[in-house]
Design a protein around this motif. Structure first.
Motif, PDB file in Angstrom:
ATOM      1  N   ASN A  36     -80.198 -56.554   8.569  1.00 42.06           N
ATOM      2  CA  ASN A  36     -78.936 -57.307   8.525  1.00 42.06           C
ATOM      3  C   ASN A  36     -78.173 -57.552   7.235  1.00 42.06           C
ATOM      4  OD1 ASN A  36     -79.162 -57.919  11.336  1.00 42.06           O
ATOM      5  ND2 ASN A  36     -80.200 -59.638  11.161  1.00 42.06           N
ATOM      6  N   ALA A 292     -69.781 -55.059   8.596  1.00 51.69           N
ATOM      7  CA  ALA A 292     -69.494 -56.228   7.655  1.00 51.69           C
ATOM      8  C   ALA A 292     -68.380 -56.915   7.455  1.00 51.69           C
ATOM      9  CB  ALA A 292     -70.072 -55.728   6.211  1.00 51.69           C
ATOM     10  N   LEU A 341     -74.300 -58.636   7.950  1.00 49.16           N
ATOM     11  CA  LEU A 341     -74.040 -57.670   9.158  1.00 49.16           C
ATOM     12  C   LEU A 341     -74.472 -58.563  10.476  1.00 49.16           C
ATOM     13  CD1 LEU A 341     -75.462 -54.165   7.863  1.00 49.16           C
ATOM     14  CD2 LEU A 341     -72.954 -54.993   7.916  1.00 49.16           C
ATOM     15  N   ARG A 345     -73.557 -62.786  10.044  1.00 48.24           N
ATOM     16  CA  ARG A 345     -72.329 -63.298   9.836  1.00 48.24           C
ATOM     17  C   ARG A 345     -72.049 -64.627  10.049  1.00 48.24           C
ATOM     18  NH1 ARG A 345     -68.204 -58.371  10.939  1.00 48.24           N
ATOM     19  NH2 ARG A 345     -68.297 -59.617  13.045  1.00 48.24           N
TER      20      ARG A 345
END
Length: 368
Positions: A36, A292, A341, A345
């Motif tokens: 991530n 992202a 990611l 987030r």
């Protein structure tokens, strides 16, 4: 449950006159899996229309029989490398060789006849000057010499044709390459036009593919094309546009491109399928995964991990490669920045973040 255990342990320690244990800072941190996070990279990003097609040899030739005869020898097999001028096969030349020998004999006879006729002209002229013969005798000798010259020219033409036919009984490679096909064998009787060999030059591979008509903008001869060849790994090979078809297919609205593909090592072969991208725009910059970047607001933002904490950063975007899900960031972050990611987030700015798993820090395999 773990907090209740820690609270009970603190009360017990207080009853014994000791200070309660302070939980480790890592216990309060948000753990983010390595899948991530992404690192912003400074590298080349290219965008352009996708293209797909197959590899073919730029230079290839199908050698066909130029006369009817029996194959008496085959000197090359499919897959064999041959040099320019190498003998690939021989056809029965017995009848043609006899005709060639006869034509050579005819040439020699015509040459002798011309020599005799030329001497007769010289003799007639000498006698005419002495008044021994009439002028018409000189003309007759000259006509005979002219006829002999014509007969010699005809004999030489026949000999050249026979020699050419004799040469057609030997099949030679027109250029250096590899024998791709050989549909005939020794003993086969072939007719004029029968395919004997197919020779390809693997060093001159080309890729032919199609792009949408609207994607032609920016494509010129020499534009680089990144190709991934089926069965040859994921490493792309860069070719360059060598030809652009001036017409678009009215049914598919696709334009055909021809791309020159380097094959110095001979690793690639014709017939392989490939797909890739025509790089109409190439730029060096900071590149991040599309996952992202949050573009739902007024300005795109990324969630960056800096000094162990989540930081919300507004960014400006440049090139966007939708096919590879990559974006160029022109301002806001630097190469080497760590970005969150996916679901990560959603972490709020200022939160302490640890990348990995607690087990990786504690050296445990239990996953706690």
């Amino acid at each position: 449950m773990r907090s209740l255990v820690l609270a009970g342990l603190g009360l017990s320690l207080a009853a014994c006159g000791a200070k309660p244990a302070t939980p480790a800072v890592a216990d309060a941190a948000a753990w983010v899996g390595r899948e991530n996070v992404a690192i912003a990279e400074n590298r080349e990003l290219s965008v352009g229309p996708a293209i797909s097609g197959s590899l073919e040899a730029e230079r290839q030739a199908t050698l066909r029989a130029e006369l009817g005869a029996t194959i008496i020898s085959v000197e090359a097999e499919p897959g064999q490398a041959v040099g320019r001028g190498a003998v690939l096969a021989r056809l029965d030349d017995s009848a043609i060789r006899e005709a060639y020998a006869s034509s050579q004999s005819a040439v020699r006879s015509a040459e002798l006849a011309l020599q005799i006729a030329t001497r007769e002209v010289e003799r007639a002229k000498a006698l005419a000057e002495a008044g021994a013969v009439a002028a018409r005798d000189v003309e007759t000798a000259q006509l005979s010499a002219s006829s002999a010259e014509a007969q010699l020219a005809s004999a030489r033409a026949g000999a050249a044709a026979a020699e050419k036919q004799l040469g057609r009984t030997i099949i030679r490679a027109p250029f250096s390459g590899i024998v791709s096909e050989r549909p005939v064998s020794v003993g086969d009787v072939v007719q004029t036009g029968t395919a004997l060999f197919t020779i390809i030059d693997p060093a001159s591979l080309k890729f032919e593919g199609q792009v949408p008509a609207e994607g032609l903008e920016g494509i010129t001869v020499g534009t680089p094309v990144s190709l991934v060849i089926a069965g040859m790994g994921d490493t792309p090979i860069t070719g360059r546009v060598s030809r652009i078809n001036p017409s678009v297919d009215p049914a598919t609205r696709q334009a055909r491109l021809t791309v020159a593909v380097p094959n110095a090592g001979g690793r690639l072969v014709g017939g392989l399928f490939a797909d890739g991208r025509v790089a109409t725009t190439i730029r060096q910059g900071v590149v991040v995964p599309s996952g992202a970047v949050d573009r739902r607001g007024i300005r795109p933002v990324v969630m960056r991990v800096k000094l162990g904490k989540v930081d919300r950063v507004e960014v400006e975007l440049g090139l966007i490669d939708a096919a590879r899900e990559q974006m160029e960031v022109t301002s806001g972050i630097m190469p080497g920045d760590t970005l969150l990611l996916g679901g990560a987030r959603g972490l709020v700015p200022g939160m302490v973040v640890r990348v990995g798993r607690p087990a990786e820090i504690n050296g445990s395999t239990s996953g706690e």
